[in-house]
Scaffold this motif. Sequence first.
Motif: not given
Length: 482
Positions: A443-447, A430-441, A405-414
């Motif tokens: 972009i993710l949901d129960a189920g 996202a440029a770094t994994a830390k950016e994804i960490v901040t967004a986790l609440p 359903d959704q694809v989130h990517v980290v890094g320039p090659l992605m």
Amino acid sequence: MALWTSREADEATGGISTQPWEATGVSIDTRSLQPGDLFVALADPRDGHDFVAAALAKGASAALVTHRPSDVPEDAPLLVVGRALEALEALAVASRARMKGQVIAVTGSVGKTSTKDMLLKALEPQGRVHAAEKSYNNHWGVPLTLARMPADTEFAVIEIGMNHPGEITPLSRLSRPHVAIVTTVAAAHMQAFTSVRDIAKAKAEIFAGLADGGVAILNRDIATYPILDRAAKRAGARRVRFGYAGRPEFALKLVRQSGGTTTVTARHEGAKLAFKIGAPGAHLAMNALAVLAATDAVGADMARAALSLAQWTPPEGRGTQMDVGLGNPPGMDGSIRLIDESYNANPSSMEAALDVLAASEVANGPGRVARGRRIAILGDMLELGASEVAAHEELARLGAIDHVDQVHVVGPLMGAMHRALDASRRGLQAATAKEIVTALPHILDAGDVVMVKGSNGIGLKGVVDAIKKLGQSRPTKTTYGG
């Protein structure tokens, strides 16, 4: 019982011990050193001589060194040698010479560690097994694994990796396997190679050290199979094939994923083989067939080995699944299924992991979003050389993506994959994994089922750890019915 005595180590390495000692293990890292270990002061990547005093203080029985460090007492128990790595290799040679059991060596672009761990699980009920710790498969990992091998080992499993041509040959000759497995050949570490054919030739080096009358276990389905087959034949090996194509000795017939397991139907010598693997993944069925072929080759009971595979689960970061319970108590507000593939990635393993995600069952209703989603968080695949951009772009065209359903990517090659995705599936870039960490609440949901995968250098383990902290994590319960 001593693994090494000073007399045995002196004889093996040509070194001189400053006093008698006995070691029950071998270590190169003070962080994991156990009392009684022989500490080997390697110079890669840091000079181990800087840690000799700490090793002895922690209970090392002796230290293998090229000289006495200035902070170590004159009466310290030392084994003084010319070169530490060469001395470790000499211990490996001596250990292999005194061991009278069967040795299985495993290499491949994908699946080495999983296959090694499956072999450990399959053979443990049938004899004394020694296997490589973690992914200790390089120029120091293989000799360390051999140097740690007890003399009474009945089955040894040695994982052998490589980044460049010529690396596997000396490690195979050090291991002298009776059975050599090549799991598969794919585009990995392409910076050092001009083609996948060249990678196949490098993987075929595993047959260089094969014992007389040895067995080569080959993946019949890969395009480079003829290269491996010819190399095995030149080495005088008996060849045993596994897969769908041609007429392999271990023929895969049907693979089905259900309830967190993989059900496999195959045939061997006209007889039906039916078994389960304690994790989902069609690619795991291929590894399991290689395991059963090796089990048969070393004279172990194949039926018992097949039963043991139902209890196998992937190592951390290589397909481990867990449920993260949300709310208080955990699970009151539903849960997120996490598939941890954060250890490494190349195009072949990425495709296999996305297939697992695509086949995963979501839960509808418990979260803010009415329908559970399949979500991929993908990081750059490194060391792919000139084809790196095209390889990332090609991921967007995989059939499994149609079920994500959704694809989130980290890094320039992605970024190449992100641009090639259908807009409806395009998540964060996202440029770094830390950016994804901040967004986790957000972009993710129960189920949801979320799969995290990328090369180790991208740091997606931090994303996995952050997902676990969203609630209380526990291993996914595997069901064996159906």
